[in-house]
Design a protein around this motif. Sequence first.
Motif, PDB file in Angstrom:
ATOM      1  N   GLY A   1      12.886  -1.847   3.030  1.00  0.00           N
ATOM      2  CA  GLY A   1      11.508  -1.978   3.465  1.00  0.00           C
ATOM      3  C   GLY A   1      11.150  -3.450   3.562  1.00  0.00           C
ATOM      4  N   LEU A   2      10.240  -3.775   4.473  1.00  0.00           N
ATOM      5  CA  LEU A   2       9.778  -5.157   4.653  1.00  0.00           C
ATOM      6  C   LEU A   2       8.259  -5.144   4.665  1.00  0.00           C
ATOM      7  N   LEU A   3       7.667  -5.772   3.661  1.00  0.00           N
ATOM      8  CA  LEU A   3       6.209  -5.806   3.519  1.00  0.00           C
ATOM      9  C   LEU A   3       5.701  -7.212   3.786  1.00  0.00           C
ATOM     10  N   ASP A   4       4.770  -7.330   4.706  1.00  0.00           N
ATOM     11  CA  ASP A   4       4.131  -8.609   5.015  1.00  0.00           C
ATOM     12  C   ASP A   4       2.903  -8.747   4.116  1.00  0.00           C
ATOM     13  N   ALA A   5       3.008  -9.562   3.077  1.00  0.00           N
ATOM     14  CA  ALA A   5       1.907  -9.746   2.137  1.00  0.00           C
ATOM     15  C   ALA A   5       0.989 -10.896   2.525  1.00  0.00           C
ATOM     16  N   ASP A   6       1.233 -11.505   3.673  1.00  0.00           N
ATOM     17  CA  ASP A   6       0.390 -12.608   4.144  1.00  0.00           C
ATOM     18  C   ASP A   6      -0.778 -12.025   4.928  1.00  0.00           C
ATOM     19  N   ILE A   7      -1.885 -11.796   4.245  1.00  0.00           N
ATOM     20  CA  ILE A   7      -3.058 -11.174   4.869  1.00  0.00           C
ATOM     21  C   ILE A   7      -3.717 -12.111   5.871  1.00  0.00           C
ATOM     22  N   TYR A   8      -3.773 -13.392   5.569  1.00  0.00           N
ATOM     23  CA  TYR A   8      -4.462 -14.341   6.437  1.00  0.00           C
ATOM     24  C   TYR A   8      -3.639 -14.735   7.663  1.00  0.00           C
ATOM     25  N   GLY A   9      -2.319 -14.718   7.544  1.00  0.00           N
ATOM     26  CA  GLY A   9      -1.477 -15.129   8.668  1.00  0.00           C
ATOM     27  C   GLY A   9      -0.280 -14.220   8.851  1.00  0.00           C
ATOM     28  N   PRO A  10      -0.506 -12.923   9.156  1.00  0.00           N
ATOM     29  CA  PRO A  10       0.626 -11.996   9.298  1.00  0.00           C
ATOM     30  C   PRO A  10       1.491 -12.353  10.505  1.00  0.00           C
ATOM     31  N   SER A  11       2.810 -12.308  10.318  1.00  0.00           N
ATOM     32  CA  SER A  11       3.712 -12.687  11.403  1.00  0.00           C
ATOM     33  C   SER A  11       4.744 -11.618  11.743  1.00  0.00           C
ATOM     34  N   LEU A  12       4.808 -10.551  10.962  1.00  0.00           N
ATOM     35  CA  LEU A  12       5.818  -9.525  11.227  1.00  0.00           C
ATOM     36  C   LEU A  12       5.677  -8.856  12.592  1.00  0.00           C
ATOM     37  N   PRO A  13       4.461  -8.569  13.084  1.00  0.00           N
ATOM     38  CA  PRO A  13       4.389  -7.944  14.408  1.00  0.00           C
ATOM     39  C   PRO A  13       5.114  -8.763  15.475  1.00  0.00           C
TER      40      PRO A  13
ATOM     41  N   PRO B   1     -10.853 -10.298  -3.751  1.00  0.00           N
ATOM     42  CA  PRO B   1     -10.795  -8.858  -4.004  1.00  0.00           C
ATOM     43  C   PRO B   1     -10.391  -8.052  -2.776  1.00  0.00           C
ATOM     44  N   MET B   2     -10.803  -8.493  -1.589  1.00  0.00           N
ATOM     45  CA  MET B   2     -10.447  -7.778  -0.371  1.00  0.00           C
ATOM     46  C   MET B   2      -8.969  -7.952  -0.059  1.00  0.00           C
ATOM     47  N   VAL B   3      -8.441  -9.137  -0.309  1.00  0.00           N
ATOM     48  CA  VAL B   3      -7.008  -9.368  -0.109  1.00  0.00           C
ATOM     49  C   VAL B   3      -6.209  -8.466  -1.034  1.00  0.00           C
ATOM     50  N   MET B   4      -6.619  -8.406  -2.293  1.00  0.00           N
ATOM     51  CA  MET B   4      -5.907  -7.573  -3.252  1.00  0.00           C
ATOM     52  C   MET B   4      -6.017  -6.102  -2.885  1.00  0.00           C
ATOM     53  N   GLY B   5      -7.187  -5.690  -2.400  1.00  0.00           N
ATOM     54  CA  GLY B   5      -7.354  -4.302  -1.981  1.00  0.00           C
ATOM     55  C   GLY B   5      -6.468  -3.950  -0.806  1.00  0.00           C
ATOM     56  N   ALA B   6      -6.369  -4.852   0.169  1.00  0.00           N
ATOM     57  CA  ALA B   6      -5.515  -4.597   1.333  1.00  0.00           C
ATOM     58  C   ALA B   6      -4.050  -4.497   0.919  1.00  0.00           C
ATOM     59  N   LEU B   7      -3.614  -5.379   0.033  1.00  0.00           N
ATOM     60  CA  LEU B   7      -2.227  -5.329  -0.434  1.00  0.00           C
ATOM     61  C   LEU B   7      -1.938  -4.023  -1.162  1.00  0.00           C
ATOM     62  N   GLU B   8      -2.870  -3.602  -2.009  1.00  0.00           N
ATOM     63  CA  GLU B   8      -2.644  -2.367  -2.751  1.00  0.00           C
ATOM     64  C   GLU B   8      -2.583  -1.169  -1.808  1.00  0.00           C
ATOM     65  N   GLN B   9      -3.394  -1.192  -0.739  1.00  0.00           N
ATOM     66  CA  GLN B   9      -3.333  -0.113   0.229  1.00  0.00           C
ATOM     67  C   GLN B   9      -1.982  -0.085   0.943  1.00  0.00           C
ATOM     68  N   MET B  10      -1.460  -1.256   1.297  1.00  0.00           N
ATOM     69  CA  MET B  10      -0.187  -1.293   2.015  1.00  0.00           C
ATOM     70  C   MET B  10       0.988  -0.902   1.126  1.00  0.00           C
ATOM     71  N   MET B  11       0.788  -0.960  -0.180  1.00  0.00           N
ATOM     72  CA  MET B  11       1.835  -0.501  -1.093  1.00  0.00           C
ATOM     73  C   MET B  11       1.623   0.948  -1.506  1.00  0.00           C
ATOM     74  N   GLY B  12       0.374   1.318  -1.809  1.00  0.00           N
ATOM     75  CA  GLY B  12       0.111   2.641  -2.366  1.00  0.00           C
ATOM     76  C   GLY B  12      -0.203   3.721  -1.373  1.00  0.00           C
ATOM     77  N   GLN B  13      -0.637   3.382  -0.154  1.00  0.00           N
ATOM     78  CA  GLN B  13      -1.010   4.391   0.830  1.00  0.00           C
ATOM     79  C   GLN B  13      -0.080   4.403   2.033  1.00  0.00           C
ATOM     80  N   VAL B  14       1.084   3.819   1.907  1.00  0.00           N
ATOM     81  CA  VAL B  14       2.086   3.819   2.975  1.00  0.00           C
ATOM     82  C   VAL B  14       3.257   4.692   2.538  1.00  0.00           C
ATOM     83  N   ALA B  15       3.749   5.526   3.447  1.00  0.00           N
ATOM     84  CA  ALA B  15       4.849   6.443   3.144  1.00  0.00           C
ATOM     85  C   ALA B  15       6.184   5.711   3.211  1.00  0.00           C
ATOM     86  N   TRP B  16       6.434   4.864   2.228  1.00  0.00           N
ATOM     87  CA  TRP B  16       7.671   4.099   2.212  1.00  0.00           C
ATOM     88  C   TRP B  16       8.879   4.999   1.952  1.00  0.00           C
ATOM     89  N   GLY B  17       8.705   6.028   1.139  1.00  0.00           N
ATOM     90  CA  GLY B  17       9.828   6.865   0.765  1.00  0.00           C
ATOM     91  C   GLY B  17      10.754   6.128  -0.195  1.00  0.00           C
TER      92      GLY B  17
END
Length: 382
Positions: free
Chosen positions: A158-170, A214-230
């Motif tokens: 899995g590859l998680l982009d934790a850079d909320i302000y400057g995402p580059s994975l797309p 707090p919003m950055v932390m919330g977004a990160l937690e969503q991308m870890m906890g609400q994504v079907a990584w398997g």
Amino acid sequence: MGESLVEAVRQALLTVRDPVGGGNVVEAGLVQGLTARDGLVQFAIAVPRERAREMEPLRQAAERAAAGVPGVLSATVVLTAHRADPGPKPGGAGRAGPPAAGGHGHGHAPKAPAGQGAMLLPDVGKIVAVASGKGGVGKSTTAVNLAVALAAQGLRVGLLDADIYGPSLPQMLGAQEKPRTEGNTIIPLQRWGLKAMSIGFLVDAETPMIWRGPMVMGALEQMMGQVAWGALDIMVVDMPPGTGDAQLTMSQRVPLAGAVIVSTPQDVALLDARRGVRMFEKVNVPVLGVIENMSYYCCPKCGDRADIFGHGGARAEAAKMGVEFLGELPLKIDIRLLADAGTPIVAARPETEEAQAYRRIAARLWDKLQGAGATAPRFVVE
């Protein structure tokens, strides 16, 4: 205009009901970090951590209400979890407040620190942060190519982009579509043999993320906890530069197996790399090694080599800090061109020396991880 738009959005949110306590989300104090700039509205909804998944309809309702306000061009809302109310303490009364900044409970390992809830990503074998002390050193390019190289070894990656302000994975993965959802669960995109998630998949490319911590932390937690990584063998996390909220969130909420520091050879980058190493040491996350990126320049016409940023600085710095030097990567135009085109060089041109360098580093990382246990961090406050 910004302040009047904020007030208009706040008034619109009075119609959004709090399903837990009744009333509306504004009067219940659930709206955090509401900002408006050039028609772009962003805020977080604070919900009990244990009920975060079932609160997705509330988030959607708040986003619709904000988007319907005249003058709002785009509304982005995330859920951020707060500490559950433990009830009155002996000898005192009243509701417990939010965790104090810098307060990280002790005595809960291997669980998350007190007040943080269960650790996320329980089905991932090893989680590795790829970090740098400063931007512009090629950290994201390195993270993407290492992830692809690990997948080429037959691993579930899995590859998680934790850079909320400057995402580059797309851009680097050539993935511009939005991920689909199943109920409240996001399905990660799949590219080059790995699963990937980035905030850049969820918002328009030109939307600035004007978010508080707090919003950055919330977004990160969503991308870890609400994504079907398997089930995954390894997750590579592309960290933002520096030592801020995202780094602390990752250190608190997932059992990091280790961190890799990317630096260029010049002194100013090495100074920041040193800070990155010390930061991970303070939260008891092992540093697996240092990579020297842009180690030297190769002329595409004649093949001559030039040490534009110096050479060997990261190797020497790694020796000083007592961490392993994992390898060096050249400054070559093909790496940049292929990254911009969304085709990592490890996948597009596996026969090249630079692709082989990524593969060697990835193989060494995996070997090191086989003997490394992943434990929750122990925070050291000085």
